[in-house]
Design a protein around this motif. Structure first.
Motif, PDB file in Angstrom:
ATOM      1  N   ARG A 159      40.207  24.898  42.605  1.00 48.02           N
ATOM      2  CA  ARG A 159      39.381  26.015  42.152  1.00 48.02           C
ATOM      3  C   ARG A 159      40.224  27.282  42.060  1.00 48.02           C
ATOM      4  O   ARG A 159      41.074  27.524  42.907  1.00 48.02           O
ATOM      5  N   ASN A 160      39.898  28.092  41.076  1.00 47.49           N
ATOM      6  CA  ASN A 160      40.639  29.335  40.885  1.00 47.49           C
ATOM      7  C   ASN A 160      40.374  30.349  41.981  1.00 47.49           C
ATOM      8  O   ASN A 160      41.085  31.329  42.110  1.00 47.49           O
ATOM      9  N   ARG A 161      39.305  30.137  42.750  1.00 49.60           N
ATOM     10  CA  ARG A 161      38.947  31.104  43.780  1.00 49.60           C
ATOM     11  C   ARG A 161      39.843  30.948  45.015  1.00 49.60           C
ATOM     12  O   ARG A 161      39.746  31.718  45.955  1.00 49.60           O
TER      13      ARG A 161
ATOM     14  N   ILE B  39      43.582  33.499  40.017  1.00 45.21           N
ATOM     15  CA  ILE B  39      43.362  34.342  38.837  1.00 45.21           C
ATOM     16  C   ILE B  39      44.161  35.643  38.970  1.00 45.21           C
ATOM     17  O   ILE B  39      44.842  36.061  38.029  1.00 45.21           O
ATOM     18  N   ASP B  40      44.087  36.264  40.153  1.00 45.01           N
ATOM     19  CA  ASP B  40      44.822  37.518  40.354  1.00 45.01           C
ATOM     20  C   ASP B  40      46.320  37.294  40.183  1.00 45.01           C
ATOM     21  O   ASP B  40      47.015  38.108  39.590  1.00 45.01           O
TER      22      ASP B  40
ATOM     23  N   ASN C 252      47.091  37.088  36.591  1.00 45.12           N
ATOM     24  CA  ASN C 252      46.982  38.392  35.961  1.00 45.12           C
ATOM     25  C   ASN C 252      48.205  39.244  36.246  1.00 45.12           C
ATOM     26  O   ASN C 252      48.677  39.976  35.385  1.00 45.12           O
TER      27      ASN C 252
ATOM     28  N   LEU D 152      29.944  38.180  38.636  1.00 51.98           N
ATOM     29  CA  LEU D 152      31.396  38.379  38.620  1.00 51.98           C
ATOM     30  C   LEU D 152      31.755  39.854  38.529  1.00 51.98           C
ATOM     31  O   LEU D 152      32.921  40.192  38.356  1.00 51.98           O
TER      32      LEU D 152
ATOM     33  N   ARG E 294      32.300  42.176  40.575  1.00 54.31           N
ATOM     34  CA  ARG E 294      33.373  42.700  41.420  1.00 54.31           C
ATOM     35  C   ARG E 294      34.752  42.158  41.037  1.00 54.31           C
ATOM     36  O   ARG E 294      35.758  42.640  41.524  1.00 54.31           O
ATOM     37  N   ASP E 295      34.776  41.140  40.193  1.00 53.64           N
ATOM     38  CA  ASP E 295      36.066  40.628  39.745  1.00 53.64           C
ATOM     39  C   ASP E 295      36.442  41.148  38.365  1.00 53.64           C
ATOM     40  O   ASP E 295      37.414  40.704  37.771  1.00 53.64           O
TER      41      ASP E 295
ATOM     42  N   HIS F  86      37.694  43.940  35.659  1.00 58.92           N
ATOM     43  CA  HIS F  86      38.559  45.115  35.623  1.00 58.92           C
ATOM     44  C   HIS F  86      38.426  45.750  34.254  1.00 58.92           C
ATOM     45  O   HIS F  86      38.874  45.176  33.271  1.00 58.92           O
TER      46      HIS F  86
ATOM     47  N   VAL G 216      37.333  39.693  33.170  1.00 58.97           N
ATOM     48  CA  VAL G 216      37.677  38.874  34.331  1.00 58.97           C
ATOM     49  C   VAL G 216      39.112  38.358  34.237  1.00 58.97           C
ATOM     50  O   VAL G 216      39.879  38.445  35.192  1.00 58.97           O
ATOM     51  N   PHE G 217      39.477  37.845  33.083  1.00 61.68           N
ATOM     52  CA  PHE G 217      40.755  37.146  32.970  1.00 61.68           C
ATOM     53  C   PHE G 217      41.876  37.966  32.342  1.00 61.68           C
ATOM     54  O   PHE G 217      43.035  37.565  32.418  1.00 61.68           O
TER      55      PHE G 217
ATOM     56  N   ARG H 216      33.192  28.997  37.240  1.00 66.06           N
ATOM     57  CA  ARG H 216      33.740  28.322  38.408  1.00 66.06           C
ATOM     58  C   ARG H 216      34.266  29.339  39.421  1.00 66.06           C
ATOM     59  O   ARG H 216      34.358  29.073  40.608  1.00 66.06           O
ATOM     60  N   TYR H 217      34.630  30.485  38.911  1.00 66.48           N
ATOM     61  CA  TYR H 217      35.256  31.515  39.755  1.00 66.48           C
ATOM     62  C   TYR H 217      34.209  32.261  40.583  1.00 66.48           C
ATOM     63  O   TYR H 217      34.546  32.923  41.553  1.00 66.48           O
ATOM     64  N   ILE H 218      32.952  32.155  40.184  1.00 65.15           N
ATOM     65  CA  ILE H 218      31.892  32.872  40.907  1.00 65.15           C
ATOM     66  C   ILE H 218      31.809  32.385  42.347  1.00 65.15           C
ATOM     67  O   ILE H 218      31.816  31.188  42.608  1.00 65.15           O
ATOM     68  N   SER H 219      31.780  33.323  43.266  1.00 65.28           N
ATOM     69  CA  SER H 219      31.572  32.962  44.662  1.00 65.28           C
ATOM     70  C   SER H 219      30.852  34.123  45.314  1.00 65.28           C
ATOM     71  O   SER H 219      31.427  35.175  45.535  1.00 65.28           O
TER      72      SER H 219
ATOM     73  N   GLU I  44      28.235  29.059  44.663  1.00 67.93           N
ATOM     74  CA  GLU I  44      29.536  28.700  44.111  1.00 67.93           C
ATOM     75  C   GLU I  44      29.391  27.549  43.131  1.00 67.93           C
ATOM     76  O   GLU I  44      28.356  26.904  43.074  1.00 67.93           O
TER      77      GLU I  44
END
Lengths: 395, 380
Positions: free
Chosen positions: A132-134, A177-178, A181, B165, B167-168, B170, B240-241, B257-260, B266
């Protein structure tokens, strides 16, 4: 006839709902909670995975907490290989169940492997459909595999402990992801949290002595080039406009003691400027905090003492930022502070001309700071506990 | 004769929901990577530019339909350009739809395989989908219209999850805007515009709409809806990306998938996949239906149901043959699709107008009862 037809269709649907060939039973899976990558001889790596032991959680019978606390909840397996995929297939041969990456929340990289470059490993983690990317990335001092063995006092595993640590915002928290980036960013510099622990921690008594230090590992492209201390990392967090949940303790000379302030929220703006070919940046910080400890004889309800504390905190933040910038600009020359992106946004034309020489420009950038900290609340008491009566205005 | 083929009727709002799902279903999952490849951080503009083709196509189809109400393109093209060329064009169009339907089914299967069922044979994924579509197509346009109406709201559900998302995100990733001018955003629009030209499917639906006078509005609304959704998705993915938007084959899946949230909300990608399959079902059904209906009209059959299963088999076969693997890009698609669905119909419309004009002139000269000929034709 029609009813039998519908029954047949329902039966076929039920069979297909299982997921056909990809049906996986949870008891056929070996769930990885954390993975560590270390350097082996030559070009090989060692992959260590922390595998969750499901039997240890429930335990036989309803005996309660006795016994189950003694049993380890995870075990560690490792194997050598050319890359993660190769090493993984070798680890797989030691396991009776299929390795499952979906719950792996933490990836640790040993310092040696980080210095060789980790882009290849990251590629596996983003390309494979399971990871997972998280997940959070860490660099560890020494062998990363040894860190996996550290027993955590409160959490089920090191992985869980590190993940919780990331959410505490004491240091950098970088997800896949970060990472990408930053690697794709203008400056191609990356920062990952760097953990340093003493010896292998096993008994609770030792854990209290050996705290986990959180610094940061600085990368140029995907290769690690240096480390920032915990103090400098806080400065970097301010510069990167990330949340910090660590109190700032400052000496107040007038009050003969120390005051600690917990930052609640903050906003950092980078304002770039190019004048006569001279590149400079203004770091503008607006932050709020609450007093959490007062060791001075000052009354925190007084406006004057409030101002003293604010001034001291501002100076402290400034010195941390300057420390971080000193390391980044003069020693490491790695722009993990997003300066390049700030210039790119404001001066797209000039950025394109200067892009190639960024390595030469970055150390020369003049950074000025404008910090404004507001202390909002004195906490729940007014007087300093050590100096009662200073709030009393009758005398 | 054509009218007997399909007795069902749909409303214009059902039609616009069908068209919306037709375009959104296949684009939403990969549009940020398709546009981001060229447009970088200006990718949010590309769907807006691309939608112009959609609006144009809707206008063309609607104008043709006004000239020949109650007829599909297969029926009126011999009237416009003559029997033999019209039939040839119809055949080409049918082959086009057959091919595209196969490609869509394949894309659907590739996505399911790549993300969720890597071990399952692709034929199972394809056959199960086609089997469901056979059922829908046999049941007729009314059924497909109603499923679209229901699934439309399901399909919008993931949009509600986007704020998870926040908070993720920018905002900085959007800037600098238009660094290299508008050209990158235009290039980014090349692939999405091919999907927008699929609005031409309206030609097969309009004859069965109960309120055809609202057809123009319904088509335009569908196009607008698609443009808004795609732009929204692009902005969301970009925030996000950032620069890696175009690196992901399926950025929307990666984002969900990145959502948490609070460590327990999740892995919402499965929600997205479920909803997406509903959308894909509508998309494949509409294409499949158009192919079947068009074929039976071309052959002047009295019923289209007997050819549903044979055409389904053809679609399955084409989906196997159409591409060796997912990186064999269908380079021609951005040109092929608007050529068949926008440019050729535009020519048809031009010819139809010229002929009508010519007819009016001759009508003025002879003052004969050519008007009755015209009305006869309309009844078709």
């Amino acid at each position: 006839m029609r009813t039998w037809g519908s029954v047949l269709i329902l039966v076929v649907c039920a069979l297909l709902l299982g997921g056909c060939w990809d049906r996986t039973e949870i008891n056929d899976l070996a769930i990885i909670t954390a993975a560590a990558v270390d350097k082996a001889e030559e070009s090989e790596i060692v992959l260590s995975i922390q595998v969750f032991i499901p039997r240890a959680v429930g335990g036989p019978g309803l005996g309660g907490p006795t016994g189950s606390s003694e049993r380890a909840l995870t075990t560690i397996l490792s194997a050598k290989g050319e890359n993660i995929a190769d090493a993984m297939s070798k680890v797989q041969s030691k396991l009776p169940r299929k390795i499952f990456w979906g719950h792996c929340k933490v990836y640790l990289f040993g310092e040696a492997v980080a210095k060789d470059g980790i882009a290849g490993h990251i590629d596996f983690l983003v390309r494979h459909p399971e990871p997972r990317n998280r997940a959070y990335l860490y660099v560890s001092k020494g062998k990363a595999g040894e860190h996996l063995g550290n027993n955590s006092l409160l959490e089920r595993s090191t992985a869980e402990a590190l993940r919780e640590l990331a959410s505490l915002h004491l240091g950098m928290a970088v997800t896949l992801i970060d990472f990408r980036n930053m690697l794709n960013g203008e400056s191609r510099a990356v920062v990952l949290p760097y953990i340093e622990a003493g010896s292998k921690l096993e008994k609770p008594a030792q854990i209290q002595e050996n705290t986990l230090l959180l610094g940061s590992a600085i990368f140029r492209k995907d290769k690690m080039i240096g480390v920032l201390s915990t103090k400098a990392t806080r400065g970097l967090l301010w510069l990167r406009d990330e949340i910090i949940r660590a109190s700032i303790s400052v000496q107040i000379p007038a009050g003969q003691g120390r005051v600690s302030v917990m930052p609640i929220r903050g906003k950092t703006k980078l304002i770039p400027a190019i004048e006569d070919g001279k590149w400079s940046i203004l770091v503008k910080i607006e932050a709020e905090g609450d007093i959490v400890e007062n060791g001075t004889k000052l009354d925190m309800m007084e406006m004057s003492s409030n101002a003293l504390v604010q001034k001291a905190v501002e100076d402290d933040v400034r010195s941390r930022i300057e420390l971080a910038l000193y390391h980044l600009q003069k020693e490491l020359n790695a722009d993990v502070t997003n300066f390049a992106a700030a210039f790119h946004r404001k001066y797209p034309q000039k950025w394109h001309e200067a892009k190639q020489n960024w390595d030469k420009i970055y150390p020369q950038i003049e950074v000025s700071t404008q910090i404004h900290i507001t202390v909002r609340r004195p906490g729940l008491v007014t007087d300093s506990v050590g100096h009662p009566g200073s709030h009393d205005k009758r005398k | 004769m054509g009218r007997l083929l399909e007795q069902g009727k749909i409303s214009s709002s059902q039609m616009s929901k069908m068209l919306f799902l037709v375009i959104v279903a296949s684009t939403v999952i990969s549009v940020p990577s398709l546009t981001g490849k060229y447009a970088q951080n200006d990718l949010w503009l590309s769907p807006i530019l691309a939608s112009l083709i959609g609006f144009l196509t809707v206008f063309i189809v609607f104008s043709l339909n006004r000239l020949y109400p109650q007829q599909t393109v297969i029926q009126y093209s011999p009237d416009i350009i003559g029997k033999v060329p019209g039939k040839i064009f119809g055949l080409l169009l049918l082959f086009f739809y057959l091919h595209i339907t196969g490609l869509i089914v394949r894309n659907y299967a590739e996505f399911i395989m790549g993300n969720f069922l890597p071990q399952t044979p692709i034929s199972i994924v394809i056959f199960t989908m086609i089997a469901v579509c056979v059922y829908g197509v046999k049941a007729g346009i009314e059924t497909i219209g109603r499923t679209a109406q229901v699934f439309f709201f399901f399909f919008l559900f993931p949009l509600i999850l986007m704020p998870f998302l926040l908070r993720d995100m920018h905002l900085d990733f959007v800037f600098p805007m238009f660094e290299h001018g508008l050209l990158p955003a235009l290039k980014g629009a090349i692939i999405p515009q091919a999907y927008f030209s699929e609005m031409f499917l309206m030609s097969f639906l309009l004859p069965y709409v109960t309120d055809p006078e609202k057809g123009m509005r319904a088509g335009m609304l569908a196009t607008l809806g698609v443009a808004v959704v795609l732009t929204g998705v692009n902005i969301f993915i970009l925030l996000v990306f950032g620069r890696q938007s175009s690196d992901y084959l399926y950025p929307v899946m990666a984002a969900f998938r990145y959502i948490s949230i609070a460590d327990f909300i999740e892995n919402l990608d499965s929600v997205v996949m479920t909803v997406w399959i509903l959308g894909m079902y509508v998309k494949i059904s509409v294409f499949y239906y158009a192919t079947v209906l068009g074929t039976s009209q071309w052959l002047e059959l009295s019923d289209y149901r007997p050819i549903v299963i044979p055409i389904g088999m053809l679609i399955a076969a084409i989906s196997f043959w159409s591409m060796p693997n997912i990186n064999a890009p269908v380079i021609s698609f951005p040109f092929y699709s608007p050529l068949m669905q926008t440019i050729c119909p535009l020519l048809l419309l031009g010819v139809a107008y010229l002929r009508k004009k010519g007819k009016r002139q001759s009508q003025a000269q002879t003052a004969a009862a050519s008007g009755s000929v015209h009305s006869e034709k309309q009844e078709g």
